[in-house]
Design a protein around this motif. Structure first.
Motif, mmCIF file in Angstrom:
data_model
loop_
_atom_site.group_PDB
_atom_site.id
_atom_site.type_symbol
_atom_site.label_atom_id
_atom_site.label_comp_id
_atom_site.label_asym_id
_atom_site.label_seq_id
_atom_site.Cartn_x
_atom_site.Cartn_y
_atom_site.Cartn_z
ATOM 1 N N ILE A 149 32.828 32.564 47.344
ATOM 2 C CA ILE A 149 33.642 33.852 47.870
ATOM 3 C C ILE A 149 35.164 33.750 48.153
ATOM 4 C CG2 ILE A 149 31.486 34.955 48.937
ATOM 5 C CD1 ILE A 149 32.508 33.634 52.144
ATOM 6 N N ASP A 150 35.111 32.603 47.693
ATOM 7 C CA ASP A 150 36.803 31.766 47.778
ATOM 8 C C ASP A 150 37.949 32.545 46.796
ATOM 9 O OD1 ASP A 150 39.288 31.028 48.058
ATOM 10 O OD2 ASP A 150 38.399 29.078 48.000
ATOM 11 N N PHE A 151 38.569 33.970 47.487
ATOM 12 C CA PHE A 151 39.473 34.593 46.388
ATOM 13 C C PHE A 151 40.419 33.414 45.622
ATOM 14 C CE2 PHE A 151 38.589 38.829 47.562
ATOM 15 C CZ PHE A 151 38.114 39.281 46.947
ATOM 16 N N ALA A 152 41.056 33.016 46.725
ATOM 17 C CA ALA A 152 41.849 31.684 46.128
ATOM 18 C C ALA A 152 41.808 30.898 44.382
ATOM 19 C CB ALA A 152 42.254 30.406 47.352
ATOM 20 N N ARG A 153 40.531 30.155 44.063
ATOM 21 C CA ARG A 153 39.647 29.977 43.734
ATOM 22 C C ARG A 153 39.527 30.410 42.407
ATOM 23 N NH1 ARG A 153 36.212 24.896 44.841
ATOM 24 N NH2 ARG A 153 34.689 25.912 43.128
ATOM 25 N N ALA A 154 39.247 32.440 42.667
ATOM 26 C CA ALA A 154 38.614 32.641 41.898
ATOM 27 C C ALA A 154 40.062 32.857 40.595
ATOM 28 C CB ALA A 154 38.398 34.181 42.654
ATOM 29 N N ASP A 155 41.294 33.738 42.035
ATOM 30 C CA ASP A 155 43.172 33.830 41.517
ATOM 31 C C ASP A 155 43.149 32.714 39.901
ATOM 32 O OD1 ASP A 155 42.770 36.203 42.711
ATOM 33 O OD2 ASP A 155 44.328 35.087 44.361
ATOM 34 N N GLU A 156 42.841 31.559 40.765
ATOM 35 C CA GLU A 156 43.283 30.674 39.179
ATOM 36 C C GLU A 156 42.384 30.554 38.597
ATOM 37 O OE1 GLU A 156 43.150 25.197 39.942
ATOM 38 O OE2 GLU A 156 42.749 26.037 41.304
ATOM 39 N N ALA A 157 41.096 30.468 38.462
ATOM 40 C CA ALA A 157 40.463 30.868 37.615
ATOM 41 C C ALA A 157 40.372 31.581 36.562
ATOM 42 C CB ALA A 157 38.480 30.983 37.839
ATOM 43 N N THR A 158 40.995 32.987 37.348
ATOM 44 C CA THR A 158 40.751 34.418 36.207
ATOM 45 C C THR A 158 42.413 33.480 35.755
ATOM 46 O OG1 THR A 158 39.820 35.340 38.264
ATOM 47 C CG2 THR A 158 41.857 36.795 36.422
ATOM 48 N N LEU A 159 43.678 32.972 36.070
ATOM 49 C CA LEU A 159 44.504 33.016 35.720
ATOM 50 C C LEU A 159 44.270 32.171 34.667
ATOM 51 C CD1 LEU A 159 46.930 33.171 38.636
ATOM 52 C CD2 LEU A 159 47.356 34.493 37.068
ATOM 53 N N LEU A 160 43.872 30.622 34.525
ATOM 54 C CA LEU A 160 43.553 29.802 33.201
ATOM 55 C C LEU A 160 42.885 30.604 32.367
ATOM 56 C CD1 LEU A 160 42.380 26.742 35.585
ATOM 57 C CD2 LEU A 160 44.618 27.093 34.141
ATOM 58 N N ALA A 161 41.689 31.996 32.656
ATOM 59 C CA ALA A 161 40.844 32.003 31.738
ATOM 60 C C ALA A 161 41.967 32.584 30.595
ATOM 61 C CB ALA A 161 40.531 32.780 32.403
ATOM 62 N N ILE A 162 42.364 33.607 31.223
ATOM 63 C CA ILE A 162 43.715 35.073 30.661
ATOM 64 C C ILE A 162 44.603 33.802 29.911
ATOM 65 C CG2 ILE A 162 45.866 35.777 30.961
ATOM 66 C CD1 ILE A 162 44.312 37.412 33.491
ATOM 67 N N GLY A 163 44.911 32.691 30.289
ATOM 68 C CA GLY A 163 46.095 32.204 29.457
ATOM 69 C C GLY A 163 45.735 31.638 28.461
ATOM 70 N N ALA A 164 44.919 31.109 28.652
ATOM 71 C CA ALA A 164 43.519 30.409 27.087
ATOM 72 C C ALA A 164 43.383 31.335 26.052
ATOM 73 C CB ALA A 164 42.003 29.436 27.924
ATOM 74 N N GLU A 165 43.548 32.174 26.476
ATOM 75 C CA GLU A 165 42.473 33.601 26.136
ATOM 76 C C GLU A 165 43.620 34.050 25.115
ATOM 77 O OE1 GLU A 165 39.697 37.301 26.685
ATOM 78 O OE2 GLU A 165 41.902 38.096 27.302
ATOM 79 N N ARG A 166 44.803 33.920 25.592
ATOM 80 C CA ARG A 166 46.589 34.937 24.944
ATOM 81 C C ARG A 166 47.052 33.574 23.658
ATOM 82 N NH1 ARG A 166 48.405 37.110 30.007
ATOM 83 N NH2 ARG A 166 47.841 38.572 30.582
ATOM 84 N N ALA A 167 46.510 32.715 24.190
ATOM 85 C CA ALA A 167 46.689 31.151 23.163
ATOM 86 C C ALA A 167 45.745 31.268 22.008
ATOM 87 C CB ALA A 167 46.940 29.655 24.067
ATOM 88 N N LEU A 168 44.697 31.103 22.402
ATOM 89 C CA LEU A 168 43.664 31.010 20.859
ATOM 90 C C LEU A 168 43.694 32.450 20.234
ATOM 91 C CD1 LEU A 168 40.100 31.296 22.200
ATOM 92 C CD2 LEU A 168 40.411 32.357 19.951
ATOM 93 N N LEU A 169 44.239 33.403 21.326
ATOM 94 C CA LEU A 169 43.960 35.168 19.799
ATOM 95 C C LEU A 169 45.422 34.588 19.193
ATOM 96 C CD1 LEU A 169 43.136 37.886 22.900
ATOM 97 C CD2 LEU A 169 42.099 36.854 20.672
ATOM 98 N N ALA A 170 46.367 34.453 20.306
ATOM 99 C CA ALA A 170 47.525 34.098 19.549
ATOM 100 C C ALA A 170 47.767 33.225 18.002
ATOM 101 C CB ALA A 170 49.125 33.941 20.503
ATOM 102 N N SER A 171 46.847 32.092 18.204
ATOM 103 C CA SER A 171 47.078 31.233 17.205
ATOM 104 C C SER A 171 46.649 32.158 15.992
ATOM 105 C CB SER A 171 45.586 30.268 17.856
ATOM 106 O OG SER A 171 44.662 30.503 17.709
#
Length: 383
Positions: A129-151
Motif C-alpha cells: 500500500i506504498d504509493f511511492a513504491r508503486a509510482d517507481e515501479a510504474t515509471l520503470l515499467a513504462i520506460g522499459a516498455e517504451r524502450a522495447l517497443l522502440a527497439s
C-alpha cells in the motif's frame, strides 16, 4: 450506491481544494490528457468500464464492517492515483505539453492521494500500500516498455505480462489498504491482489488488441512485438523474448503449459506457429484505456498494411483475446471466493464477451478490429 456519481463528486471536492488559478486546469483535466473529447465529460464517463476508477467501491460489498467514510477515502485515493498515473504517462510520452498548471494539479493529486490512503489504513506498514513504491515501479515499467517497443525486437508473452503488471502498480494500494481496514488476513489480501492482477491484465489485453494499429503508429504495439516473436519461433529461431517467468500468478489454468496449438474453441490456428512454448501466462495480472477508436482496416495507411498482414497471419490477436478470457475467468473465481458478488458478475460478463471475440477472431482474423471500428463509427455517427 452510484459509484459513477461518487467518483465525480470526490474529484470535484478535490479540485475545489486547489488554488483558484488551478481550477480550470483541474476541471478539464481529462480533456487536456486526451482522454475525453471535451472539457464537459466527467471522469466517470472517460473509461469504458466501471472498475478502472471505482475498484475500491465495488469491492466494499465484501467488507460490510468498514465505515462509509473509509470506503470514500479509499475510492478518493484510487481515483486520484489512476488520474495522476495517466497524466504522468502522457507527459513522459510527449502526448501532452507539461505546463506548470498541469504539473501542479498532478502534484496536488499525489499529495491528496497519499493523505487519503493514510486515513484508510493508519499506521499499517505494508509495501503493497506504498504509493511511492508503486509510482517507481510504474515509471520503470513504462520506460522499459517504451524502450522495447522502440527497439523493434520481438518479445514473448511472459515479458508482456510482467511489464503490464508493473505498469499497473498504482491500481493496487487503495483496494489493499481497504482490505487492511476490514481486518482481512494476509491470505485474503493475497487473493485480492491476484484478483486485481487478473482484472488489470484482462483490461490491458483487450485494449492492446483493439488499439494496436493506433499504438503502432504512435511508436509501437505489443500485438506487433508478440506476432514477431511467434513468427520467429515458427521459423525455428531462438527465443529472444521470454526473459521473465511469471508463472504461478494465475489460477491453475494449464492449457498453455500443455503446449496446445489450438485456437479458442478447439480449432487449430492458421500457419505453423506453435503457441505452447509461450510459457504459462499469469492469468492474473493492466488497463490503459484509449480515447480514440482504431480506423477500419480499409483506411489504414499503406505503411501499416504489411505489418497488419503479419499480425493477422500470426493469429496473435486471437491468442491475446483468449488470454483476456482466462484473466476474467480467474477474476470471477477470485471475486467469488472473496464474496465480491458485483465484481464477480462484471468479470463473468467480460469473460463471456472475450470468449466470443476470441472465437470470432480465430475464425476470421481481424474480426475484433473490424467490429470495434464499426462500433466506434456507429457511436460517432448515430449518437
Amino acid at each position: 450506491m452510484d459509484e459513477a456519481l461518487w467518483v465525480d463528486e470526490l474529484y470535484k471536492a478535490f479540485w475545489r481544494t486547489l488554488p483558484g488559478m488551478l481550477h480550470a486546469e483541474a476541471q478539464g483535466l481529462a480533456h487536456t490528457l486526451g482522454l475525453a473529447p471535451s472539457r464537459d465529460v466527467p471522469w466517470s464517463a472517460v473509461f469504458r468500464n466501471e472498475f478502472t476508477l471505482a475498484a475500491p467501491a465495488l469491492l466494499a460489498e465484501a467488507m460490510p464492517g468498514v465505515r462509509g467514510a473509509t470506503v470514500q477515502d479509499a475510492l478518493l485515493a484510487h481515483v486520484l492515483a489512476v488520474i495522476e498515473a495517466f497524466g504522468t504517462d502522457r507527459i513522459h510520452d510527449a502526448q501532452v505539453r507539461p505546463t506548470w498548471q498541469l504539473e501542479a494539479v498532478l502534484a496536488h493529486a499525489r499529495r491528496a492521494r497519499d493523505e487519503a490512503l493514510r486515513r484508510v489504513a493508519p499506521g499499517v506498514d505494508d509495501p503493497a500500500i506504498d504509493f511511492a513504491r508503486a509510482d517507481e515501479a510504474t515509471l520503470l515499467a513504462i520506460g522499459a516498455e517504451r524502450a522495447l517497443l522502440a527497439s523493434g525486437e520481438p518479445a514473448g508473452f511472459s515479458r508482456y505480462y510482467a511489464l503490464s503488471l508493473a505498469k499497473q502498480s498504482v491500481g493496487f494500494p487503495a483496494s489493499i489498504a481497504l482490505a487492511h481496514a476490514a481486518g482481512w488476513t494476509a491470505a485474503q489480501r493475497e487473493v485480492l491482489s491476484r484478483m486485481l492482477s487478473s482484472v488489470w491484465l484482462g483490461l490491458q489485453l483487450h485494449d492492446d488488441v483493439m488499439d494496436w494499429q493506433d499504438d503502432y503508429q504512435r511508436g509501437g504495439a505489443w500485438a506487433v512485438v508478440l506476432a514477431s516473436e511467434l513468427r520467429s519461433r515458427a521459423h525455428g529461431e531462438p527465443d529472444v523474448g521470454d526473459v521473465d517467468d511469471v508463472r504461478g500468478v494465475g489460477d491453475g489454468d494449464d492449457d498453455a503449459a500443455r503446449g496446445q496449438s489450438r485456437a479458442p474453441g478447439g480449432a487449430h490456428r492458421r500457419g505453423a506457429v506453435a503457441y505452447g512454448p509461450l510459457g504459462t501466462p499469469p492469468w492474473g495480472i493492466a488497463a490503459t484505456p484509449k480515447a480514440q477508436g482504431e480506423p477500419p482496416a480499409s483506411s489504414a495507411p499503406s505503411s501499416l498494411i504489411p505489418v497488419r498482414r503479419m499480425v493477422l497471419d500470426a493469429g496473435v490477436l486471437g491468442v491475446m483475446l483468449d488470454g483476456e478470457r482466462r484473466c476474467f475467468r480467474a477474476a470471477r473465481r477470485r471475486a467469488d471466493v472473496l464474496g465480491a458478488r458485483r465484481v464477480a458478475a462484471w468479470a463473468e460478463g467480460r469473460e463471456v464477451q472475450a470468449q466470443e471475440l476470441a472465437r470470432c477472431e480465430a475464425e476470421s482474423p481481424g474480426f475484433a478490429n473490424r467490429a470495434h471500428a464499426l462500433k466506434s463509427w456507429a457511436k460517432a455517427v448515430l449518437a
